[in-house]
Write an enzyme that holds these catalytic residues in place. Sequence first.
Site, short mmCIF file in Angstrom:
data_model
loop_
_atom_site.label_atom_id
_atom_site.label_comp_id
_atom_site.label_asym_id
_atom_site.label_seq_id
_atom_site.Cartn_x
_atom_site.Cartn_y
_atom_site.Cartn_z
N GLU A 165 1.44 -0.65 -5.11
CA GLU A 165 0.45 0.39 -5.38
C GLU A 165 1.24 1.69 -5.40
O GLU A 165 1.56 2.26 -4.36
CB GLU A 165 -0.62 0.46 -4.30
CG GLU A 165 -1.66 1.53 -4.62
CD GLU A 165 -2.30 2.18 -3.40
OE1 GLU A 165 -3.41 2.72 -3.54
OE2 GLU A 165 -1.68 2.19 -2.32
N ASP B 103 0.83 -1.20 0.00
CA ASP B 103 0.00 0.00 0.00
C ASP B 103 0.87 1.25 0.00
O ASP B 103 1.88 1.32 0.72
CB ASP B 103 -0.89 -0.03 1.25
CG ASP B 103 -1.92 1.08 1.28
OD1 ASP B 103 -2.79 1.10 0.39
OD2 ASP B 103 -1.85 1.92 2.20
#
Length: 553
Positions: A276, A213
């Site tokens: 990401e 993330d």
Amino acid sequence: MAQNGSAPVWWKDAVIYQIYPRSFADSNGDGIGDLPGIISHMPYLERLGVDALWISPCFQSPQGDAGYDISDYRKIDPLFGTVADYEALIKEAHDHGLRIIADMVPNHTSDQHVWFKEALASEPGSAARERYLFRDGKGKDGCEPPNNWQSVFGGIAWTQEPERKDGKPRQWYLHLFDSCQPDLNWDNPEVRTEFESVLRFWLDRGVDGFRIDVAHGLIKEKGLPPYTERATMVGEDDDKTPSNAPMWDRDGVHEIYRAWHKLLASYPGDRMLVAEAWVKPLSRLARYVRPDEMQQTFNFDYLLCRWNAAKYREIITDSLEAMHEVGAITAWVMSNHDTVRHASRLGLKDAGARPQGIDAAHEQPDEALGLRRARAVIFMTLGLPGSATLYQGEELGLPDHTKLDRKYRQDPAFFRTDGKEIGRDGCRIPLPWKADGPSLGFNETGELWLPQPEQYKNYAVAVEEKDPDSPLALYRSLLAHRKAFSLGLGALEWAPERKDVVEFCNGPVRVILNCGDKEVTLPEGEILVASHAIEKPGFLPANAAVWMTEKAE
């Protein structure tokens, strides 16, 4: 990692299915999906034809940002189950030939993490505070934030600590997201050591990789210099992602991922990392997947592309070239838990635009047109070489809940912007498994953490299972053909350009997508799969796609 001459590593052409646990399936009836719910549907996932499951965060969390605020990285939140349940999930997935990718959130912790509690209880300059980004405030008595950085979720990116018992001036801590998500200081060796330990904890339990993330945000520019723009990950338009923001894409992040690469390489089975990283230009994005760093990075330029054949051709070409320069594959994606579902985005007047959520006050997508285009665009996505990531429910053609009442909204972005941004709740609605019942088969009690729209009963798995022309049947067919023809390991060869048409060959398969509003001619050949009925032989209808092969002798 696999050696030269051996079978290709699994992630090079994998189709990965993102599961958002709280909305997938609820086994205990509390209204929130859980790990046993996922396990119960493993045969469905195997039959779909995907290769791996990316499990969004289910670690212990106060759920201030739906699990992306983690208070203990080695525990599973009771909402979702236990560590034993996660281990059972891994085993069940492996028994069904599926890999498990865990979602790791290293940019920030929860403000309920033991480290942050220790920091608040410690003096400025203490070792506990050095794990985070605490700074003295400006102005009289330090009552103004240390700089002008803004949060991705809206508002100032700094929060002042509570009143101190000793009466001394209060410091401020940085949070690029919600105030319950304090950013870690990745220049601190203790932070790096701790996360390597966390990775080992889950690798030892059998996970096959990690989705990272905010992979581009761990390192901040020295001195935290002023920055006048909002620290947005990506805006409605694809040119709003800053390339020079001091909180994003600093060169120091690559040292972290080189260390993680070595760590994963010490385990058997070709473990992988996928980033990401909302990074521009593509040449900067490609740095994350150099041979000694991560294995994949989501292609958000592709996700953000409008419904435009010329733009698709440009982005595909540029992406393949940029990744080829570093010897990496491209990971294609159309939707995820942070974006309006593409079945809805493609039904907007500005087809493919990415609004920050849709509610009843906004333009309502043309549901039928959006679904028609969503059925067509998957032909292009799965026809491309590389890997692809699907978001749960897209195989059903699910639209967003675009009329969700504001009283149900839970996304921090909605509250931090005073409702100016609708947020991401609309793409996170619990899945419909049956056409009847109070929760459409999500559970047996009817409890739901977010309500389902009325039309979801038309998209239920049980309904589509019986329909040979359903989106589910289409996805199963395409995934089976993709595997049979090894398209993920293939190579793209463009056909001569035609207006409103994306057309290329990948091995023996010719992919043709008609983005226009008029029919186009089809070349000679056999149609393998079509997104819609070919009513006029030799012509591909508007907003439709086919896979073809050469006509048999």
